[in-house]
Design an enzyme around this catalytic site. Structure first.
Site, PDB file in Angstrom:
ATOM      1  N   PRO A  26       0.852  -1.190   0.000  1.00  0.00           N
ATOM      2  CA  PRO A  26       0.000   0.000   0.000  1.00  0.00           C
ATOM      3  C   PRO A  26       0.882   1.233   0.000  1.00  0.00           C
ATOM      4  CG  PRO A  26       0.100  -0.951   2.199  1.00  0.00           C
ATOM      5  CD  PRO A  26       0.840  -1.889   1.302  1.00  0.00           C
ATOM      6  N   MET A  27       0.620   2.166  -0.915  1.00  0.00           N
ATOM      7  CA  MET A  27       1.404   3.401  -0.991  1.00  0.00           C
ATOM      8  C   MET A  27       0.449   4.574  -1.175  1.00  0.00           C
ATOM      9  SD  MET A  27       4.698   2.214  -3.277  1.00  0.00           S
ATOM     10  CE  MET A  27       3.766   1.221  -4.463  1.00  0.00           C
ATOM     11  N   CYS A 109       3.659   3.611   8.704  1.00  0.00           N
ATOM     12  CA  CYS A 109       3.942   4.810   7.921  1.00  0.00           C
ATOM     13  C   CYS A 109       4.825   5.762   8.726  1.00  0.00           C
ATOM     14  CB  CYS A 109       2.652   5.519   7.535  1.00  0.00           C
ATOM     15  SG  CYS A 109       2.941   7.021   6.558  1.00  0.00           S
ATOM     16  N   LYS A 148       0.521  -3.936   9.314  1.00  0.00           N
ATOM     17  CA  LYS A 148       1.807  -3.600   8.710  1.00  0.00           C
ATOM     18  C   LYS A 148       2.562  -2.693   9.670  1.00  0.00           C
ATOM     19  CE  LYS A 148       3.905  -2.297   4.282  1.00  0.00           C
ATOM     20  NZ  LYS A 148       4.933  -1.327   4.699  1.00  0.00           N
ATOM     21  N   GLY A 210      10.809  -4.130   2.139  1.00  0.00           N
ATOM     22  CA  GLY A 210      11.919  -3.185   2.205  1.00  0.00           C
ATOM     23  C   GLY A 210      13.025  -3.492   1.234  1.00  0.00           C
ATOM     24  N   ASP A 211      13.200  -2.639   0.226  1.00  0.00           N
ATOM     25  CA  ASP A 211      14.321  -2.723  -0.724  1.00  0.00           C
ATOM     26  C   ASP A 211      14.294  -3.954  -1.616  1.00  0.00           C
ATOM     27  OD1 ASP A 211      15.230  -0.388   0.401  1.00  0.00           O
ATOM     28  OD2 ASP A 211      16.749  -1.344   1.647  1.00  0.00           O
TER      29      ASP A 211
END
Length: 342
Positions: A26-27, A109, A148, A210-211
């Protein structure tokens, strides 16, 4: 060494069957309905709505219904953020009423406008309060609830394993962990090995985040974290097919529906642009789409002239933007190799 082929296997989350284990993160301001539809069409196992502020949703603020609207995909997952249990519970009920199959709670977030309101990763500073929100959401809906999170607020408070364990005890069916603290924001390298401590603390599925930009990185994060699935976020800027490409590679296949030449890529970008205008209306859609157009240009038309780029990102006439996009991609001599971009 973990066999990355298992990324292609289904995963059950609280009774909801997920087709593979490579997820679109989710962004905020990015994973709206047009973007999720594309990521799903390319083969992402699970796609998640952009973060939705539960208080604004509960109050009926205009426009927030678009963020939770069912897109017709097999699994509809909505992420909620907030700090008030009453709003989180009501937001969850509204989302479930709109057909959400899974509700995700944002406790990761790092943005100041979110943490400044004691939401997002700021909730990791007060696990008792965080648990009150989790319990409110779990008690409000019958669909699976997930969380999350990050590793913690800072290096002195790496409490993700504790939060995950307490979340599982409260009824959460899956947790996703971004391998950074809040104070790191997106600096440095995500600590994939630290996610393993969360995996050891719970029996529910753990998703590592992550990454991750490629099949090799997806395999590495699985190996180092022991996680059950991976979640891919910023690598999708200008490339909605990345998660699908990783899942396809794990199955020994190629990503579905990826443009195969520059003309097809121009059609793809124009289609995305037009879908955003249709969703938001022309005035808002023009603004919302510009970041995506910028990422497409950055990634696939690095030689675009400054004047053309400026015109594409500032023009108020959709027909002119579309004509410019087609012109730029027809003139760009770069070879197209998007199938290996994941």
């Amino acid at each position: 060494m973990v066999n990355s082929a298992r990324l292609a296997a289904p995963l059950n989350v609280g009774g909801v069957e997920i087709r593979n284990r490579v997820f679109l993160a989710p962004m905020s301001g990015i994973t709206d309905e047009p973007f999720r539809r594309r990521a799903h069409a390319h083969g992402a196992g699970l796609v998640v709505s952009e973060m939705v502020a539960s208080g604004e949703l509960a109050k009926g603020r205009a426009g927030f219904d678009l963020r939770i609207r069912h897109s017709g995909l097999p699994v509809h997952m909505v992420q909620l953020a907030g700090r008030e249990a009453i709003h989180m519970a009501e937001g969850a009920r509204i989302a479930a009423g709109e057909g959400a199959d899974i509700i995700d709670i944002n406790m990761g977030c790092p943005a100041k406008k979110v943490t400044g309101g004691y939401a997002g990763s700021a909730l990791m500073l007060d696990l008792d309060h965080a648990l009150s929100l989790i319990e409110a959401v779990v008690g409000a809906v019958k669909v699976p609830v997930t969380v999350k999170m990050r590793l913690g607020w800072d290096e002195g408070a790496l409490n993700a394993p504790i939060l995950a364990r307490r979340a599982e005890q409260a009824g959460v069916k899956m947790v996703t962990v971004h391998g950074r603290t809040r104070c790191q924001f997106y600096q440095g390298k995500a600590d994939w090995r630290a996610i393993a401590r969360v995996k050891e603390a719970v029996s529910i599925p753990v998703v590592a985040n992550g990454d991750v930009c490629s099949p090799a990185e997806a395999a590495a994060i699985l190996d180092q974290s022991g996680a059950d699935a991976v979640m891919v976020g910023r690598a999708h800027y200008g490339a909605p097919w990345i998660a699908g490409g990783i899942a396809a590679a794990a199955a020994g296949e190629v990503a579905a529906n990826v443009p195969e030449n520059r003309a097809a890529l121009a059609d793809y970008i124009v289609g995305h642009y037009e879908d955003m205008l249709a969703l938001y209306g022309v005035e808002s859609g023009l603004r919302q789409a510009r970041k995506h157009l910028g990422w497409y240009l950055d990634r696939h038309a690095v030689g675009v002239a400054d004047d053309d780029r400026k015109a594409i990102l500032t023009a108020f006439d959709p027909a002119r933007v579309i004509a410019l996009l087609r012109n730029v991609f027809s003139r760009d001599p770069q070879p197209l190799s998007l199938r290996s971009a994941a």
